[in-house]
Design a protein around this motif. Structure first.
Motif, PDB file in Angstrom:
ATOM      1  N   UNK A  26       0.831  -1.201   0.000  1.00 57.45           N
ATOM      2  CA  UNK A  26       0.000   0.000   0.000  1.00 57.45           C
ATOM      3  C   UNK A  26       0.868   1.255   0.000  1.00 57.45           C
ATOM      4  N   UNK A  27       1.978   1.228   0.743  1.00 58.33           N
ATOM      5  CA  UNK A  27       2.866   2.387   0.768  1.00 58.33           C
ATOM      6  C   UNK A  27       3.593   2.552  -0.570  1.00 58.33           C
ATOM      7  N   UNK A  28       3.914   1.442  -1.247  1.00 61.91           N
ATOM      8  CA  UNK A  28       4.519   1.535  -2.576  1.00 61.91           C
ATOM      9  C   UNK A  28       3.549   2.166  -3.559  1.00 61.91           C
ATOM     10  N   UNK A  29       2.263   1.788  -3.431  1.00 59.61           N
ATOM     11  CA  UNK A  29       1.256   2.414  -4.297  1.00 59.61           C
ATOM     12  C   UNK A  29       1.111   3.897  -3.978  1.00 59.61           C
ATOM     13  N   UNK A  30       1.196   4.244  -2.692  1.00 61.79           N
ATOM     14  CA  UNK A  30       1.056   5.644  -2.291  1.00 61.79           C
ATOM     15  C   UNK A  30       2.187   6.502  -2.854  1.00 61.79           C
ATOM     16  N   UNK A  31       3.360   5.880  -3.051  1.00 58.96           N
ATOM     17  CA  UNK A  31       4.521   6.635  -3.545  1.00 58.96           C
ATOM     18  C   UNK A  31       4.431   6.967  -5.025  1.00 58.96           C
ATOM     19  N   UNK A  32       3.499   6.371  -5.752  1.00 57.01           N
ATOM     20  CA  UNK A  32       3.374   6.641  -7.185  1.00 57.01           C
ATOM     21  C   UNK A  32       2.818   8.041  -7.417  1.00 57.01           C
ATOM     22  N   UNK A  33       3.283   8.682  -8.468  1.00 53.90           N
ATOM     23  CA  UNK A  33       2.922  10.081  -8.732  1.00 53.90           C
ATOM     24  C   UNK A  33       2.188  10.233 -10.057  1.00 53.90           C
ATOM     25  N   UNK A  34       1.402   9.260 -10.430  1.00 52.33           N
ATOM     26  CA  UNK A  34       0.665   9.338 -11.689  1.00 52.33           C
ATOM     27  C   UNK A  34      -0.554  10.251 -11.533  1.00 52.33           C
ATOM     28  N   UNK A  35      -0.986  10.845 -12.657  1.00 50.52           N
ATOM     29  CA  UNK A  35      -2.124  11.760 -12.650  1.00 50.52           C
ATOM     30  C   UNK A  35      -3.127  11.355 -13.719  1.00 50.52           C
ATOM     31  N   UNK A  37      -6.350  12.504 -16.578  1.00 47.44           N
ATOM     32  CA  UNK A  37      -6.358  13.365 -17.767  1.00 47.44           C
ATOM     33  C   UNK A  37      -6.582  14.833 -17.425  1.00 47.44           C
ATOM     34  N   UNK A  38      -7.073  15.126 -16.227  1.00 44.78           N
ATOM     35  CA  UNK A  38      -7.223  16.512 -15.791  1.00 44.78           C
ATOM     36  C   UNK A  38      -6.063  16.960 -14.912  1.00 44.78           C
ATOM     37  N   UNK A  39      -4.963  16.201 -14.968  1.00 45.58           N
ATOM     38  CA  UNK A  39      -3.732  16.534 -14.226  1.00 45.58           C
ATOM     39  C   UNK A  39      -3.958  16.534 -12.711  1.00 45.58           C
ATOM     40  N   UNK A  40      -4.884  15.666 -12.250  1.00 47.55           N
ATOM     41  CA  UNK A  40      -5.112  15.518 -10.812  1.00 47.55           C
ATOM     42  C   UNK A  40      -4.412  14.256 -10.324  1.00 47.55           C
ATOM     43  N   UNK A  41      -3.779  14.298  -9.132  1.00 48.94           N
ATOM     44  CA  UNK A  41      -3.080  13.101  -8.619  1.00 48.94           C
ATOM     45  C   UNK A  41      -4.068  11.978  -8.318  1.00 48.94           C
ATOM     46  N   UNK A  42      -3.632  10.755  -8.563  1.00 51.15           N
ATOM     47  CA  UNK A  42      -4.472   9.569  -8.335  1.00 51.15           C
ATOM     48  C   UNK A  42      -4.168   9.002  -6.950  1.00 51.15           C
ATOM     49  N   UNK A  43      -5.225   8.738  -6.189  1.00 48.77           N
ATOM     50  CA  UNK A  43      -5.079   8.196  -4.832  1.00 48.77           C
ATOM     51  C   UNK A  43      -4.836   6.682  -4.915  1.00 48.77           C
ATOM     52  N   UNK A  44      -3.575   6.272  -5.142  1.00 49.57           N
ATOM     53  CA  UNK A  44      -3.264   4.865  -5.273  1.00 49.57           C
ATOM     54  C   UNK A  44      -3.445   4.114  -3.948  1.00 49.57           C
ATOM     55  N   UNK A  45      -3.179   4.795  -2.845  1.00 45.86           N
ATOM     56  CA  UNK A  45      -3.315   4.132  -1.532  1.00 45.86           C
ATOM     57  C   UNK A  45      -4.771   3.715  -1.300  1.00 45.86           C
ATOM     58  N   UNK A  46      -5.698   4.633  -1.544  1.00 44.37           N
ATOM     59  CA  UNK A  46      -7.116   4.299  -1.363  1.00 44.37           C
ATOM     60  C   UNK A  46      -7.595   3.265  -2.349  1.00 44.37           C
ATOM     61  N   UNK A  47      -7.106   3.351  -3.606  1.00 46.68           N
ATOM     62  CA  UNK A  47      -7.502   2.360  -4.606  1.00 46.68           C
ATOM     63  C   UNK A  47      -6.974   0.970  -4.246  1.00 46.68           C
ATOM     64  N   UNK A  48      -5.781   0.927  -3.612  1.00 48.52           N
ATOM     65  CA  UNK A  48      -5.252  -0.361  -3.167  1.00 48.52           C
ATOM     66  C   UNK A  48      -6.144  -1.006  -2.115  1.00 48.52           C
ATOM     67  N   UNK A  49      -6.653  -0.186  -1.182  1.00 48.16           N
ATOM     68  CA  UNK A  49      -7.577  -0.721  -0.174  1.00 48.16           C
ATOM     69  C   UNK A  49      -8.888  -1.164  -0.818  1.00 48.16           C
ATOM     70  N   UNK A  50      -9.388  -0.397  -1.809  1.00 49.10           N
ATOM     71  CA  UNK A  50     -10.595  -0.806  -2.528  1.00 49.10           C
ATOM     72  C   UNK A  50     -10.389  -2.149  -3.224  1.00 49.10           C
ATOM     73  N   UNK A  51      -9.194  -2.362  -3.772  1.00 46.24           N
ATOM     74  CA  UNK A  51      -8.904  -3.632  -4.440  1.00 46.24           C
ATOM     75  C   UNK A  51      -8.926  -4.783  -3.439  1.00 46.24           C
ATOM     76  N   UNK A  52      -8.366  -4.560  -2.239  1.00 40.90           N
ATOM     77  CA  UNK A  52      -8.401  -5.594  -1.204  1.00 40.90           C
ATOM     78  C   UNK A  52      -9.841  -5.945  -0.829  1.00 40.90           C
ATOM     79  N   UNK A  53     -10.672  -4.926  -0.652  1.00 39.33           N
ATOM     80  CA  UNK A  53     -12.072  -5.168  -0.306  1.00 39.33           C
ATOM     81  C   UNK A  53     -12.808  -5.857  -1.447  1.00 39.33           C
ATOM     82  N   UNK A  54     -12.426  -5.544  -2.700  1.00 38.98           N
ATOM     83  CA  UNK A  54     -13.045  -6.194  -3.854  1.00 38.98           C
ATOM     84  C   UNK A  54     -12.756  -7.695  -3.854  1.00 38.98           C
ATOM     85  N   UNK A  55     -11.501  -8.073  -3.661  1.00 35.75           N
ATOM     86  CA  UNK A  55     -11.164  -9.490  -3.641  1.00 35.75           C
ATOM     87  C   UNK A  55     -11.773 -10.189  -2.415  1.00 35.75           C
TER      88      UNK A  55
END
Length: 500
Positions: A26-35, A37-55
């Motif tokens: 989760x911390x590795x995902x949080x360190x990513x700096x991808x954005x 199409x509107x140049x907004x940062x993507x919340x990888x940490x929260x998306x990682x938790x959503x993926x865990x809950x999905x599985x």
């Protein structure tokens, strides 16, 4: 004493590091700096938790076909405009998350650290996702939560893996007391997953016992682990029994309080809760039996293997021959030393007096068939019998409600009525078919004085009035009610009803 106390604080340091290391992906995902199409940062940490809950959610509903594409669809549905990405972007996002939890190299996630307990460099490994069977035709790979992935999900609820089932039992009790039946059904699904996890753990410990015990210390450690598991299963079994009693009382109360549609819906929910809780309880009872077998057979086999290892490592020349040759011993001491290695004397003999023994003449007469119910004598099967009794009683009650003032009804009509009223879950359950087969076998069924109560049709007989009986006969034609079950059509006749 102060140094000893401070040193004792470091006990289990590696296990603590491993629990903390579970959050590394989760911390590795949080360190990513991808954005987006509107140049907004993507919340990888929260998306990682959503993926865990999905599985985890798909694990609860027994859906094993979950891969990158399914995760991408889920994230896109949950997005609702928060992240500006197209379908390809969400699929790339999902692949990045899956690769963080399960590296594409196939190796497990690892973390190196300095172990202050052993005073040397050490490392821990963990696996969040494990690969399931893929679809070769569409070139898809499916994933599910591994043991450490479940531990990470449960870590967000602030309790440990060993107490998942016990805590779920407490939550289920609270939900039933509040009348939250939908949440109770979900809690039972989580309990079912916990039972499956315990089953896999007991199987793994069984294999470890058979191949890993090479010393008395290891044997005692595994023995303590198995005893702890058995004690916890015994406590959980008692809680299951209390839950089953509470559900039965609630079901009995709702049976007489059904006045409107809301109360009828609550009664249908409690019937479903009763059935699913009974299935989980039965699976947990099997685990309790497995733990008893693990305490007896597996540990005994491991102890015997230790004995054979000691025999194989025993040096006969050094331990015995050299001792006898080099050390002068008295005759009695030599005999004591050699006696464990001497075999018992065996001889085959026959006595002439054997001809005067009683001889069997003719063949044994077959026992007269008794038309009685078979008693339940095995305590470990008692829970399953109680569940079957309750299911049969509920079915008989439903059939009598369908009959009304009629005296006859067919199996096909009963099945059609259940499907029309949304109760087709009964047709998927083995109890429905066992009920008809057992009634046909016991036909005609009626109450009799002095009859034992410990039999499967006990609850069925409670719905019969004095002098009333049930007769079940076969009809032409076979019914294919589900893909799994097929049964002969039957006619149920209530005799003596109009005379009461």
């Amino acid at each position: 004493m102060e140094i000893d106390r401070l040193t004792g604080m470091l006990e289990g340091y590696k296990e603590r590091i491993q629990r903390l290391a579970l959050f590394d992906p989760l911390h590795k995902l949080e360190a990513k700096r991808e954005k987006d199409r509107q140049d907004r940062p993507i919340d990888f940490f929260g998306l990682g938790l959503l993926a865990l809950l999905f599985f985890f959610e798909n694990m609860l509903i027994r859906n094993k076909k979950t891969g990158v594409k399914e995760l991408a669809d889920y994230l896109q549905q949950m997005n609702e405009g928060e992240i500006d990405l197209d379908e390809v972007g969400f699929e790339k996002l999902a692949r990045t998350i899956v690769e963080a939890f399960r590296p594409p190299s196939g190796k497990r996630n690892a973390r190196s650290f300095y172990n202050w307990e052993t005073r040397q460099m050490d490392f821990v490994e963990f696996s969040i996702l494990k690969a399931e069977r893929g679809d070769l035709a569409s070139n898809k790979q499916y994933y599910s939560l591994d043991e450490h992935g479940l531990e990470l999900v449960f870590a967000t609820k602030e309790f440990f893996r060993e107490f998942h089932l016990s805590i779920n039992q407490l939550l289920l009790r609270k939900q039933l007391e509040k009348g939250e039946f939908v949440g109770a059904l979900r809690q039972i699904s989580e309990m079912s997953v916990d039972v499956e996890t315990l089953k896999e753990r007991i199987l793994r410990i069984k294999h470890e016992v058979q191949r890993s015990i090479v010393s008395e210390e290891t044997y005692l450690r595994y023995k303590q682990v198995i005893e702890d598991i058995h004690a916890r299963l015994a406590r959980e079994h008692e809680e299951f029994t209390e839950l089953q009693t509470f559900v039965d009382e609630t079901k009995e109360r709702l049976l007489y309080e059904r006045k409107d549609g809301k109360e009828q819906k609550a009664y249908e929910y409690i019937l479903r809760i009763d059935r699913e809780l009974g299935e989980v309880h039965f699976a947990h009872t099997q685990l309790l039996k497995d733990s008893i077998a693990l305490k007896t057979t597996a540990l005994q086999a491991a102890q015997e293997s230790l004995y054979h290892v000691a025999l194989q490592s025993f040096n006969f020349d050094q331990e015995l021959v050299s001792r006898l040759v080099s050390t002068p011993l008295p005759l009695w001491a030599t005999r004591v030393l050699l006696e464990p290695f001497l075999g018992l004397e065996q001889s085959a003999s026959w006595s002439p007096l054997a001809v005067f023994e009683k001889q069997r003449v003719g063949v044994a007469q077959e026992e007269e068939e008794q038309d009685e119910f078979e008693d339940v004598t095995d305590e470990q099967e008692q829970a399953h019998f109680m569940i079957q009794q309750a299911n049969f009683g509920t079915l008989m009650q439903r059939i009598f409600a369908m009959l009304g003032e009629k005296n006859e009804i067919t199996l096909a009509e009963v099945a059609a009525h259940l499907q029309e009223h949304g109760d087709d879950d009964w047709l998927q359950h083995r109890s429905f078919y066992d009920f008809w087969l057992l009634l046909h076998h016991r036909s005609p069924l009626q109450k009799s004085e002095g009859e034992e109560e410990n039999h499967l049709l006990k609850e069925v007989l409670t719905h019969l009035a004095p002098g009333e009986s049930i007769r079940v006969t076969e009809l032409p034609g076979r019914l294919r009610l589900t893909e799994r079950y097929e049964i002969q059509n039957m006619l149920l006749t209530r005799e003596g009803h109009n005379d009461v």
